[in-house]
Design a protein around this motif. Structure first.
Motif, PDB file in Angstrom:
ATOM      1  N   LYS A  12       0.852  -1.187   0.000  1.00  0.00           N
ATOM      2  CA  LYS A  12       0.000   0.000   0.000  1.00  0.00           C
ATOM      3  C   LYS A  12       0.887   1.236   0.000  1.00  0.00           C
ATOM      4  O   LYS A  12       1.788   1.357   0.820  1.00  0.00           O
ATOM      5  CB  LYS A  12      -0.872   0.005   1.248  1.00  0.00           C
ATOM      6  CG  LYS A  12      -1.711   1.243   1.402  1.00  0.00           C
ATOM      7  CD  LYS A  12      -2.907   1.202   0.501  1.00  0.00           C
ATOM      8  CE  LYS A  12      -3.739   2.466   0.590  1.00  0.00           C
ATOM      9  NZ  LYS A  12      -4.827   2.461  -0.381  1.00  0.00           N
ATOM     10  N   PHE A  14       0.962   5.588  -0.215  1.00  0.00           N
ATOM     11  CA  PHE A  14       0.245   6.840  -0.163  1.00  0.00           C
ATOM     12  C   PHE A  14       1.113   7.866  -0.860  1.00  0.00           C
ATOM     13  O   PHE A  14       2.318   7.892  -0.644  1.00  0.00           O
ATOM     14  CB  PHE A  14       0.023   7.287   1.274  1.00  0.00           C
ATOM     15  CG  PHE A  14      -0.880   6.380   2.043  1.00  0.00           C
ATOM     16  CD1 PHE A  14      -2.254   6.468   1.904  1.00  0.00           C
ATOM     17  CD2 PHE A  14      -0.361   5.427   2.897  1.00  0.00           C
ATOM     18  CE1 PHE A  14      -3.085   5.639   2.613  1.00  0.00           C
ATOM     19  CE2 PHE A  14      -1.191   4.587   3.613  1.00  0.00           C
ATOM     20  CZ  PHE A  14      -2.555   4.693   3.463  1.00  0.00           C
ATOM     21  N   SER A  76      -9.886  -5.202   6.566  1.00  0.00           N
ATOM     22  CA  SER A  76     -11.329  -5.079   6.749  1.00  0.00           C
ATOM     23  C   SER A  76     -12.011  -4.528   5.501  1.00  0.00           C
ATOM     24  O   SER A  76     -13.225  -4.459   5.456  1.00  0.00           O
ATOM     25  CB  SER A  76     -11.633  -4.209   7.963  1.00  0.00           C
ATOM     26  OG  SER A  76     -11.046  -2.958   7.814  1.00  0.00           O
ATOM     27  N   GLY A  77     -11.231  -4.144   4.493  1.00  0.00           N
ATOM     28  CA  GLY A  77     -11.852  -3.743   3.232  1.00  0.00           C
ATOM     29  C   GLY A  77     -12.283  -2.294   3.211  1.00  0.00           C
ATOM     30  O   GLY A  77     -13.032  -1.884   2.343  1.00  0.00           O
ATOM     31  N   VAL A  78     -11.832  -1.507   4.162  1.00  0.00           N
ATOM     32  CA  VAL A  78     -12.168  -0.090   4.156  1.00  0.00           C
ATOM     33  C   VAL A  78     -11.313   0.628   3.122  1.00  0.00           C
ATOM     34  O   VAL A  78     -11.737   1.536   2.441  1.00  0.00           O
ATOM     35  CB  VAL A  78     -11.938   0.507   5.559  1.00  0.00           C
ATOM     36  CG1 VAL A  78     -12.077   2.008   5.521  1.00  0.00           C
ATOM     37  CG2 VAL A  78     -12.914  -0.085   6.530  1.00  0.00           C
ATOM     38  N   SER A  79     -10.073   0.169   2.999  1.00  0.00           N
ATOM     39  CA  SER A  79      -9.165   0.772   2.044  1.00  0.00           C
ATOM     40  C   SER A  79      -8.660  -0.355   1.141  1.00  0.00           C
ATOM     41  O   SER A  79      -8.842  -1.522   1.446  1.00  0.00           O
ATOM     42  CB  SER A  79      -8.052   1.432   2.844  1.00  0.00           C
ATOM     43  OG  SER A  79      -7.032   1.854   2.016  1.00  0.00           O
ATOM     44  N   TYR A  80      -8.048   0.010   0.030  1.00  0.00           N
ATOM     45  CA  TYR A  80      -7.688  -1.014  -0.943  1.00  0.00           C
ATOM     46  C   TYR A  80      -6.174  -1.071  -1.155  1.00  0.00           C
ATOM     47  O   TYR A  80      -5.515  -0.030  -1.155  1.00  0.00           O
ATOM     48  CB  TYR A  80      -8.362  -0.721  -2.279  1.00  0.00           C
ATOM     49  CG  TYR A  80      -9.856  -0.660  -2.172  1.00  0.00           C
ATOM     50  CD1 TYR A  80     -10.633  -1.781  -2.424  1.00  0.00           C
ATOM     51  CD2 TYR A  80     -10.488   0.511  -1.797  1.00  0.00           C
ATOM     52  CE1 TYR A  80     -12.007  -1.717  -2.308  1.00  0.00           C
ATOM     53  CE2 TYR A  80     -11.872   0.578  -1.671  1.00  0.00           C
ATOM     54  CZ  TYR A  80     -12.621  -0.543  -1.939  1.00  0.00           C
ATOM     55  OH  TYR A  80     -13.984  -0.492  -1.816  1.00  0.00           O
ATOM     56  N   ARG A  88     -11.009 -12.648   1.194  1.00  0.00           N
ATOM     57  CA  ARG A  88     -11.662 -12.922   2.463  1.00  0.00           C
ATOM     58  C   ARG A  88     -12.838 -13.846   2.198  1.00  0.00           C
ATOM     59  O   ARG A  88     -13.490 -13.739   1.178  1.00  0.00           O
ATOM     60  CB  ARG A  88     -12.207 -11.659   3.115  1.00  0.00           C
ATOM     61  CG  ARG A  88     -11.461 -10.420   2.800  1.00  0.00           C
ATOM     62  CD  ARG A  88     -12.140  -9.226   3.421  1.00  0.00           C
ATOM     63  NE  ARG A  88     -11.339  -8.050   3.191  1.00  0.00           N
ATOM     64  CZ  ARG A  88     -11.328  -7.383   2.055  1.00  0.00           C
ATOM     65  NH1 ARG A  88     -12.090  -7.773   1.051  1.00  0.00           N
ATOM     66  NH2 ARG A  88     -10.565  -6.337   1.914  1.00  0.00           N
ATOM     67  N   SER A  94     -15.494  -4.873  11.961  1.00  0.00           N
ATOM     68  CA  SER A  94     -14.256  -4.207  12.313  1.00  0.00           C
ATOM     69  C   SER A  94     -14.469  -3.170  13.391  1.00  0.00           C
ATOM     70  O   SER A  94     -15.541  -2.602  13.545  1.00  0.00           O
ATOM     71  CB  SER A  94     -13.622  -3.562  11.096  1.00  0.00           C
ATOM     72  OG  SER A  94     -14.398  -2.467  10.710  1.00  0.00           O
ATOM     73  N   GLU A  97     -10.256   2.771  14.124  1.00  0.00           N
ATOM     74  CA  GLU A  97     -10.034   3.957  14.950  1.00  0.00           C
ATOM     75  C   GLU A  97     -11.329   4.394  15.612  1.00  0.00           C
ATOM     76  O   GLU A  97     -12.374   4.406  15.006  1.00  0.00           O
ATOM     77  CB  GLU A  97      -9.530   5.140  14.118  1.00  0.00           C
ATOM     78  CG  GLU A  97      -8.535   4.823  13.070  1.00  0.00           C
ATOM     79  CD  GLU A  97      -9.141   4.917  11.689  1.00  0.00           C
ATOM     80  OE1 GLU A  97      -8.947   5.954  11.059  1.00  0.00           O
ATOM     81  OE2 GLU A  97      -9.811   3.965  11.247  1.00  0.00           O
ATOM     82  N   THR A 100     -14.393   7.315  14.270  1.00  0.00           N
ATOM     83  CA  THR A 100     -15.054   7.152  12.987  1.00  0.00           C
ATOM     84  C   THR A 100     -16.035   6.008  13.172  1.00  0.00           C
ATOM     85  O   THR A 100     -15.985   5.295  14.147  1.00  0.00           O
ATOM     86  CB  THR A 100     -14.074   6.761  11.876  1.00  0.00           C
ATOM     87  OG1 THR A 100     -13.490   5.509  12.227  1.00  0.00           O
ATOM     88  CG2 THR A 100     -12.990   7.789  11.721  1.00  0.00           C
ATOM     89  N   GLY A 101     -16.922   5.869  12.260  1.00  0.00           N
ATOM     90  CA  GLY A 101     -17.838   4.739  12.342  1.00  0.00           C
ATOM     91  C   GLY A 101     -19.200   5.109  12.877  1.00  0.00           C
ATOM     92  O   GLY A 101     -20.177   4.462  12.554  1.00  0.00           O
TER      93      GLY A 101
ATOM     94  N   ASP B 116     -18.182   8.634   8.525  1.00  0.00           N
ATOM     95  CA  ASP B 116     -18.524   7.483   9.359  1.00  0.00           C
ATOM     96  C   ASP B 116     -19.000   6.315   8.520  1.00  0.00           C
ATOM     97  O   ASP B 116     -18.700   5.164   8.824  1.00  0.00           O
ATOM     98  CB  ASP B 116     -19.565   7.873  10.409  1.00  0.00           C
ATOM     99  CG  ASP B 116     -20.851   8.396   9.790  1.00  0.00           C
ATOM    100  OD1 ASP B 116     -20.763   9.165   8.826  1.00  0.00           O
ATOM    101  OD2 ASP B 116     -21.927   8.024  10.269  1.00  0.00           O
ATOM    102  N   LYS B 120     -16.745   2.371   6.780  1.00  0.00           N
ATOM    103  CA  LYS B 120     -17.253   1.055   7.161  1.00  0.00           C
ATOM    104  C   LYS B 120     -16.889   0.070   6.069  1.00  0.00           C
ATOM    105  O   LYS B 120     -16.974   0.385   4.886  1.00  0.00           O
ATOM    106  CB  LYS B 120     -18.778   1.103   7.299  1.00  0.00           C
ATOM    107  CG  LYS B 120     -19.251   1.823   8.521  1.00  0.00           C
ATOM    108  CD  LYS B 120     -19.672   0.845   9.598  1.00  0.00           C
ATOM    109  CE  LYS B 120     -19.849   1.492  10.946  1.00  0.00           C
ATOM    110  NZ  LYS B 120     -21.007   2.363  11.010  1.00  0.00           N
TER     111      LYS B 120
END
Lengths: 422, 282
Positions: A12, A14, A76-80, A88, A94, A97, A100-101, B116, B120
């Motif tokens: 990964k 950035f 967890s598949g939030v980022s690639y 998976r 998940s 942090e 967030t969420g 948010d 997810k």
């Protein structure tokens, strides 16, 4: 057992131009002048491959910035991933942090319904689980308050309850458990075990070596985005400590040019480690009346004086003091996360005192392991391991073993008539 | 992910027929879940929008009404345009315009203000664009009866069967708004100026779209340009089927539909291309 998570040479990157995205004006200027933006790519993760079998608990350890959180986000598949593949099998839950969420303006209840639906439930199923989650989170009436009013502990309780109740096959947890109170932490750990016993898979990071040791089947060690090893917890922790030592050596070489052995405190045994940007010059023990001692009676008070000197200007210190027995079992450990916060400004040199009113240890030889660290615990300024021994003397209790000296009083209630009466 | 794992995991063992069946089940399950999610998020959007305000949903009515009053005052009293039943004439156009403009104005910050959800696992951000489009559409539909009553009762204009063409117009409009919003929302993640540029653009477009005037006054040469503005075409068509009770211009609608589809495709392709980076920038 089958594999539920496979990472194939995952990398990964950035692109870091600045800490903010480009504005149009900058983009125009760049394209008109034909100047390439000074994009430099930071590889947060490089070539990570491993797999996790069903029912396993995988721990990920590494220093700050080693890429743990990035790896968990990818899993967890939030980022690639920039390169490589992640496969998976099963539903992912998940707990990344905090902050967030959940939407800050929505109540806990509204947020948990949203989370449920996002986790693949229908709204009816989510409503059915609602009460159970509220109960587990112990939020009581706060569940109908907006999430922005929550303390971080309450936030964690809600986030954890939500994550564990929507029945994921793989649960990914970033080191968030640190903010919960101890009792809730315990509850979470129990839940983790139950989760594992149900054949579910857990992937988590932690700074707590104890948690890693107790929970994990396998541990991945990350260092600067690379996977250093994967293996059983003990060898991973050893590897982690070794990395810490290497990092310290490097820092020492950087600060002092050449690695030089300093002959302070010569003649004492044990080991010493650190960059010596800040050093522990001496350690003395006193009894409650202020007399210097090298041993004390079991249950008596002890004051430790730690003399320090700042060699290279450092902003702040973290300080750790642990009492270990000869087998290197930790009896007690305490630390001060920030010298400045605790005592105000940091002098060029001075003494720090730690008074322990009672030291109820069984007789034997103990060591005080003391350390000075930078506040982010990234490497070591100075750590003394088994250099300062102290003898605890006293009458050895017959038929007793362990660390803590307690005074058991045995009695028996041999009431025959009592038993008969019941 | 979950559904994929259940439905399409071990393809090798099963025959093609059952694969097709499974695929069908997978997509049906997937679709019904996405619809469920969409509906829940629209409700959530409404809750968030009016949380803590006393008048709540009434605010969404008051804004176009206030605008209506100003326009009516301006163009009936100050500079009379001489259009028959002017309040109803403007209101018919103002409602779809409000829908369009509030969608585009909020599109820029859409991904940023819903961190948010985007953080997810397994959430596709383009749903947010759908949510935004639909919840603004709902406001339009809530006010629509007021408009109809106004036209029928105050101005004595009957509703004709052409009114039934309304859903068709709505569909074209949804496609247009969705495509444009998706493009704006994605681009704004990378260049934060976009939302300001869009609001300027929307303001200018208001004057270039026959909301408060009739396109009849435009000279022949510019007519053709109007047909290339899908918002103008749609607004004229709403006016035709609701206010005038006559057939819309089919040719113009066809062009508008093609342009809407195009915006949709461009928006989606761009979004797909940038999808993996969106999360890292937010």
């Amino acid at each position: 057992m089958s594999k539920v998570l496979i990472l194939e040479s995952v990398s990964k990157s950035f692109s870091v131009q600045r800490n903010r995205p480009l504005t149009i004006r900058e983009l125009l200027v760049q394209s008109l002048l034909g100047r390439e933006s000074k994009k430099h790519t930071v590889w947060a993760l490089r070539d990570i491959s491993f797999s996790v079998r069903q029912g396993q608990v995988l721990g990920i350890i590494g220093h700050n910035g080693a890429g743990k959180s990035t790896l968990l986000r990818l899993i967890s598949g939030v980022s690639y991933p920039t390169r490589g593949h992640i496969k998976r099998f099963g539903r992912i839950g998940s707990l990344l942090e905090l902050g967030t969420g959940f939407h800050p303006d929505m109540t806990g209840r509204e947020n948990l319904l949203t989370a449920g639906i996002l986790n693949g439930l229908t709204s009816r199923q989510a409503k059915m689980l609602e009460e159970e989650i509220v109960e587990f989170s112990e939020l009581g009436e706060f569940i109908d308050q907006p999430v922005r009013t929550y303390s971080s502990g309450m936030y964690l309780r809600l986030a954890f309850s939500v994550a564990i109740h929507f029945d994921p096959d793989i649960l990914v947890v970033d080191e968030v458990l640190a903010v919960g109170d101890l009792r809730f932490q315990q509850k979470c750990l129990e839940r983790f075990r139950a989760f594992k016993n149900a054949g579910k898979t857990l992937v988590f990071t932690s700074h707590s070596i104890d948690q890693v040791k107790n929970l994990c089947d396998e541990v991945v060690v990350l260092e600067e985005g690379r996977m250093v090893m994967i293996g059983d917890p003990q060898s991973a922790i050893d590897c982690y400590n070794e990395l810490m030592r290497e990092r310290t050596e490097r820092q020492k070489a950087r600060v002092f040019g050449k690695v030089e052995e300093q002959a302070v405190l010569a003649g004492k045994q044990g080991k010493r480690l650190g960059t010596h940007e800040a050093v522990i010059t001496d350690v003395c023990f006193y009894d409650t009346r202020g007399r210097a001692i090298s041993g004390l009676g079991s249950g008596e008070g002890l004051t430790v004086e730690l003399k320090y000197r700042i060699v290279n200007p450092v902003g702040d210190l973290a300080l750790i003091l642990g009492i270990y027995d000869e087998g290197n079992t930790k009896c007690f450990e305490t630390h001060i996360p920030s010298f400045r916060e605790a005592f105000g400004s940091l002098g060029k040199q001075g003494s720090i005192f730690c008074s322990i009113p009672e030291l109820p240890l069984l007789p034997g030889r103990y060591y005080l392991n003391l350390g000075l660290y930078p506040p982010d615990w990234d490497y070591v300024y100075d750590y003394h391991w088994q250099m300062h021994g102290i003898d605890v003397v006293g009458k050895r209790l017959p038929h007793a073993s362990g660390i803590v000296s307690l005074n058991p009083v045995w009695s028996v209630c041999n009431g025959n008539e009592d038993v008969a009466g019941r | 992910m979950a559904i994929k794992a259940d439905g399409l995991a071990d393809v090798g063992k099963t025959g093609y027929l059952s694969l097709v069946f499974r695929g069908f089940r997978y997509y049906r399950g997937f679709l019904s879940h996405q619809l469920d999610l969409l509906w829940h998020l629209v409700k959530r959007d409404f809750t968030l929008r009016y949380k803590g305000s006393v008048l709540g949903i009434l605010w969404s009515l008051l804004l176009p009404l206030a605008q209506l009053l100003v326009l009516v005052f301006l163009f009936q009293r100050v500079i009379p345009l001489g259009i028959d039943a002017y309040p109803a004439f403007v209101f018919t156009a103002l409602l779809p315009w409000t829908w369009f403009s509030s969608c585009l104005n909020s599109a820029g910050s859409l991904f940023l203000s819903n961190r948010d959800l985007i953080k997810k696992p397994g959430f596709s951000p383009c749903i947010l664009v759908g949510v935004n489009t639909l919840s603004n559409l709902l406001l339009f539909l809530v006010v629509l009866p007021v408009l109809v009553i106004m036209i029928v009762a105050f101005y004595d204009k009957p509703l004709t069967p052409y009114f039934l063409l309304l859903p068709l117009l709505l569909v074209v409009n949804v496609v247009l708004i969705w495509g444009l919003s998706l493009f704006v929302a994605t681009l704004n993640v990378f260049y934060r100026d976009i939302q300001y540029i869009v609001s300027v653009f929307v303001m200018l477009l208001f004057y270039l779209t026959p909301v408060f005037y009739s396109p009849g006054v435009i000279t022949e040469g510019y007519r053709f340009l109007y047909n290339l503005n899908p918002v103008a075409v749609l607004i004229q068509s709403y006016r035709a089927v609701i206010f005038f009770g006559r057939a819309p211009e089919w040719g113009a609608i066809f062009i508008a539909s093609v342009l809407s589809l195009l915006s949709c495709v461009v928006g989606y392709v761009f979004y797909r291309k940038k999808l993996h980076e969106i999360v890292d920038y937010i």
